[in-house]
Design a protein around this motif. Structure first.
Motif, PDB file in Angstrom:
ATOM      1  N   ALA A  34      51.989  41.836  22.587  1.00 45.57           N
ATOM      2  CA  ALA A  34      52.992  41.451  23.586  1.00 45.57           C
ATOM      3  C   ALA A  34      52.740  42.145  24.918  1.00 45.57           C
ATOM      4  O   ALA A  34      52.983  41.566  25.988  1.00 45.57           O
ATOM      5  N   SER A  35      52.222  43.381  24.882  1.00 47.39           N
ATOM      6  CA  SER A  35      51.980  44.121  26.124  1.00 47.39           C
ATOM      7  C   SER A  35      50.938  43.426  26.995  1.00 47.39           C
ATOM      8  O   SER A  35      51.012  43.491  28.227  1.00 47.39           O
ATOM      9  N   TYR A  39      51.743  41.975  30.668  1.00 42.65           N
ATOM     10  CA  TYR A  39      50.927  42.425  31.794  1.00 42.65           C
ATOM     11  C   TYR A  39      50.428  41.243  32.617  1.00 42.65           C
ATOM     12  O   TYR A  39      50.497  41.249  33.853  1.00 42.65           O
ATOM     13  N   VAL A  40      49.923  40.220  31.942  1.00 44.66           N
ATOM     14  CA  VAL A  40      49.409  39.040  32.643  1.00 44.66           C
ATOM     15  C   VAL A  40      50.531  38.335  33.399  1.00 44.66           C
ATOM     16  O   VAL A  40      50.361  37.947  34.567  1.00 44.66           O
ATOM     17  N   ASP A  41      51.685  38.175  32.772  1.00 42.14           N
ATOM     18  CA  ASP A  41      52.815  37.499  33.422  1.00 42.14           C
ATOM     19  C   ASP A  41      53.264  38.234  34.680  1.00 42.14           C
ATOM     20  O   ASP A  41      53.583  37.609  35.696  1.00 42.14           O
ATOM     21  N   GLN A  42      53.284  39.561  34.608  1.00 39.52           N
ATOM     22  CA  GLN A  42      53.780  40.349  35.735  1.00 39.52           C
ATOM     23  C   GLN A  42      52.747  40.529  36.843  1.00 39.52           C
ATOM     24  O   GLN A  42      53.091  40.543  38.020  1.00 39.52           O
ATOM     25  N   THR A  43      51.489  40.660  36.457  1.00 40.28           N
ATOM     26  CA  THR A  43      50.440  40.944  37.439  1.00 40.28           C
ATOM     27  C   THR A  43      49.842  39.679  38.037  1.00 40.28           C
ATOM     28  O   THR A  43      49.406  39.671  39.188  1.00 40.28           O
ATOM     29  N   TYR A  44      49.830  38.599  37.271  1.00 39.46           N
ATOM     30  CA  TYR A  44      49.241  37.333  37.732  1.00 39.46           C
ATOM     31  C   TYR A  44      50.240  36.193  37.525  1.00 39.46           C
ATOM     32  O   TYR A  44      50.015  35.296  36.707  1.00 39.46           O
ATOM     33  N   PRO A  45      51.361  36.221  38.252  1.00 33.91           N
ATOM     34  CA  PRO A  45      52.357  35.148  38.081  1.00 33.91           C
ATOM     35  C   PRO A  45      51.764  33.783  38.407  1.00 33.91           C
ATOM     36  O   PRO A  45      51.043  33.618  39.389  1.00 33.91           O
ATOM     37  N   GLY A  46      52.055  32.816  37.552  1.00 38.14           N
ATOM     38  CA  GLY A  46      51.546  31.467  37.764  1.00 38.14           C
ATOM     39  C   GLY A  46      50.154  31.231  37.207  1.00 38.14           C
ATOM     40  O   GLY A  46      49.671  30.103  37.205  1.00 38.14           O
ATOM     41  N   ILE A  47      49.496  32.286  36.735  1.00 37.35           N
ATOM     42  CA  ILE A  47      48.153  32.179  36.164  1.00 37.35           C
ATOM     43  C   ILE A  47      48.274  32.179  34.639  1.00 37.35           C
ATOM     44  O   ILE A  47      49.048  32.941  34.068  1.00 37.35           O
ATOM     45  N   THR A  48      47.503  31.318  33.999  1.00 38.72           N
ATOM     46  CA  THR A  48      47.567  31.212  32.545  1.00 38.72           C
ATOM     47  C   THR A  48      46.341  31.848  31.888  1.00 38.72           C
ATOM     48  O   THR A  48      45.315  32.071  32.540  1.00 38.72           O
ATOM     49  N   ILE A  49      46.469  32.122  30.611  1.00 37.66           N
ATOM     50  CA  ILE A  49      45.361  32.661  29.832  1.00 37.66           C
ATOM     51  C   ILE A  49      44.536  31.500  29.293  1.00 37.66           C
ATOM     52  O   ILE A  49      45.039  30.661  28.545  1.00 37.66           O
ATOM     53  N   ARG A  50      43.280  31.445  29.688  1.00 38.57           N
ATOM     54  CA  ARG A  50      42.403  30.354  29.271  1.00 38.57           C
ATOM     55  C   ARG A  50      41.764  30.632  27.919  1.00 38.57           C
ATOM     56  O   ARG A  50      41.512  29.727  27.132  1.00 38.57           O
ATOM     57  N   GLY A  51      41.482  31.878  27.625  1.00 39.25           N
ATOM     58  CA  GLY A  51      40.869  32.240  26.344  1.00 39.25           C
ATOM     59  C   GLY A  51      40.996  33.728  26.101  1.00 39.25           C
ATOM     60  O   GLY A  51      41.177  34.509  27.033  1.00 39.25           O
ATOM     61  N   LEU A  73      42.809  48.222  21.949  1.00 39.36           N
ATOM     62  CA  LEU A  73      43.421  47.583  20.783  1.00 39.36           C
ATOM     63  C   LEU A  73      44.945  47.655  20.796  1.00 39.36           C
ATOM     64  O   LEU A  73      45.615  46.824  20.173  1.00 39.36           O
ATOM     65  N   SER A  74      45.499  48.613  21.529  1.00 43.68           N
ATOM     66  CA  SER A  74      46.951  48.722  21.603  1.00 43.68           C
ATOM     67  C   SER A  74      47.546  47.808  22.662  1.00 43.68           C
ATOM     68  O   SER A  74      48.756  47.698  22.784  1.00 43.68           O
ATOM     69  N   GLY A  75      46.655  47.163  23.458  1.00 46.17           N
ATOM     70  CA  GLY A  75      47.122  46.272  24.520  1.00 46.17           C
ATOM     71  C   GLY A  75      47.252  46.935  25.861  1.00 46.17           C
ATOM     72  O   GLY A  75      47.801  46.352  26.802  1.00 46.17           O
ATOM     73  N   THR A  76      46.717  48.150  25.997  1.00 48.47           N
ATOM     74  CA  THR A  76      46.756  48.854  27.279  1.00 48.47           C
ATOM     75  C   THR A  76      45.648  48.340  28.195  1.00 48.47           C
ATOM     76  O   THR A  76      44.484  48.247  27.781  1.00 48.47           O
ATOM     77  N   PHE A  77      45.985  48.006  29.439  1.00 52.75           N
ATOM     78  CA  PHE A  77      45.003  47.483  30.388  1.00 52.75           C
ATOM     79  C   PHE A  77      43.942  48.532  30.706  1.00 52.75           C
ATOM     80  O   PHE A  77      44.250  49.703  30.937  1.00 52.75           O
ATOM     81  N   LEU A  78      42.674  48.106  30.733  1.00 53.84           N
ATOM     82  CA  LEU A  78      41.560  48.986  31.052  1.00 53.84           C
ATOM     83  C   LEU A  78      40.974  48.682  32.419  1.00 53.84           C
ATOM     84  O   LEU A  78      40.942  49.532  33.299  1.00 53.84           O
ATOM     85  N   TYR A  79      40.500  47.450  32.611  1.00 48.26           N
ATOM     86  CA  TYR A  79      39.937  47.062  33.906  1.00 48.26           C
ATOM     87  C   TYR A  79      39.837  45.549  33.989  1.00 48.26           C
ATOM     88  O   TYR A  79      40.011  44.834  32.999  1.00 48.26           O
ATOM     89  N   ALA A  80      39.551  45.069  35.198  1.00 52.38           N
ATOM     90  CA  ALA A  80      39.400  43.637  35.434  1.00 52.38           C
ATOM     91  C   ALA A  80      38.068  43.385  36.106  1.00 52.38           C
ATOM     92  O   ALA A  80      37.540  44.247  36.804  1.00 52.38           O
ATOM     93  N   ASP A  81      37.539  42.207  35.908  1.00 51.14           N
ATOM     94  CA  ASP A  81      36.252  41.819  36.482  1.00 51.14           C
ATOM     95  C   ASP A  81      36.395  40.399  36.995  1.00 51.14           C
ATOM     96  O   ASP A  81      36.678  39.481  36.236  1.00 51.14           O
ATOM     97  N   ASP A  82      36.226  40.203  38.337  1.00 52.24           N
ATOM     98  CA  ASP A  82      36.443  38.875  38.911  1.00 52.24           C
ATOM     99  C   ASP A  82      35.175  38.093  39.160  1.00 52.24           C
ATOM    100  O   ASP A  82      35.211  36.936  39.535  1.00 52.24           O
ATOM    101  N   ASP A  83      33.990  38.714  38.957  1.00 50.90           N
ATOM    102  CA  ASP A  83      32.757  37.976  39.228  1.00 50.90           C
ATOM    103  C   ASP A  83      31.770  38.024  38.073  1.00 50.90           C
ATOM    104  O   ASP A  83      30.640  37.566  38.203  1.00 50.90           O
TER     105      ASP A  83
END
Length: 219
Positions: A34-35, A39-51, A73-83
């Motif tokens: 759930a975390s 996180y996705v809902d709050q940080t990227y509003p309007g963006i969906t999870i594709r996979g 594994l606990s659902g804690t955010f580590l990092y993001a990669d946009d490219d």
């Protein structure tokens, strides 16, 4: 002997397949912690999870805007990669940006909203709704602005290396030209190469000048 070899090869193949299957396992959105979904809902509003996928270390989530997120594994955010190159950055909520950055955007880009913001060890990068991308230091000082959205650092893509220039360091002729021809508009950022200056105004317009400050063209 031949039968033993066949058994060994088959066993090795099954072991490798099992390892591959264990390395990346597809995960449905509903089965994500759930975390992660929060996180996705709050940080990227309007963006969906594709996979989403899981391995022994954590989760990988790909969003509909192409960004990949990594979680433990606990659902804690580590990092993001946009490219897709593995470079990590930390998404930053608008309210968590330095006040200097928010003040600059409010003053120079009225009517534009912040689409996203991110931070690394060098500073902040902010994307506005009008397509402008802004770069700031960690203290919130503007470094450079990209008013177009073509993804190129150089508008002519000739590989020129530009050096950020403070407004106060621009030739007086450039500042005088802008004050006379674009009253009420501020200078968002300026840069210089071996041929001259590029100046970006607060409305996104780009002006080009020679090294002595003579106006060349707008574009």
């Amino acid at each position: 002997m031949m039968k033993s070899m066949h058994v060994w090869v088959l066993g090795a193949a099954l072991w490798l397949a099992a390892c591959d299957a264990d390395f990346y396992r597809p995960v449905s959105v509903a089965d994500l912690p759930a975390s992660i979904r929060v996180y996705v809902d709050q940080t990227y509003p309007g963006i969906t999870i594709r996979g989403a996928w899981r391995d022994d270390d954590g989760y990988e989530v790909r969003l509909s805007n192409g960004i990949e997120l990594e979680f433990d594994l606990s659902g804690t955010f580590l990092y993001a990669d946009d490219d897709g190159d593995g470079s990590g950055y930390v998404p930053v909520a608008e309210q968590d940006l330095p006040q200097a950055i928010r003040d600059h955007i409010a003053a120079n880009y009225p009517g534009s909203t912040i689409l996203w913001a991110k931070r690394d060890d060098d500073g902040y990068e902010v994307k506005l709704s009008n397509g402008t991308e802004l770069e700031f230091t960690l203290a919130g000082q503007l470094i450079r602005a990209y008013p177009d959205d073509d993804g190129d650092d150089d508008d002519d893509d000739d590989g020129d290396s530009y050096v950020p220039v403070p407004v106060s360091a621009l030739p007086q002729a450039i500042r005088a030209y802008i004050e006379a021809n674009y009253p009420g508009l501020g200078i968002a950022s300026a840069q210089r190469d071996d041929d001259g200056y590029e100046v970006f105004l607060s409305n996104g317009l780009e002006l080009n000048f020679s090294l002595d400050g003579t106006f060349l063209y707008a574009g």
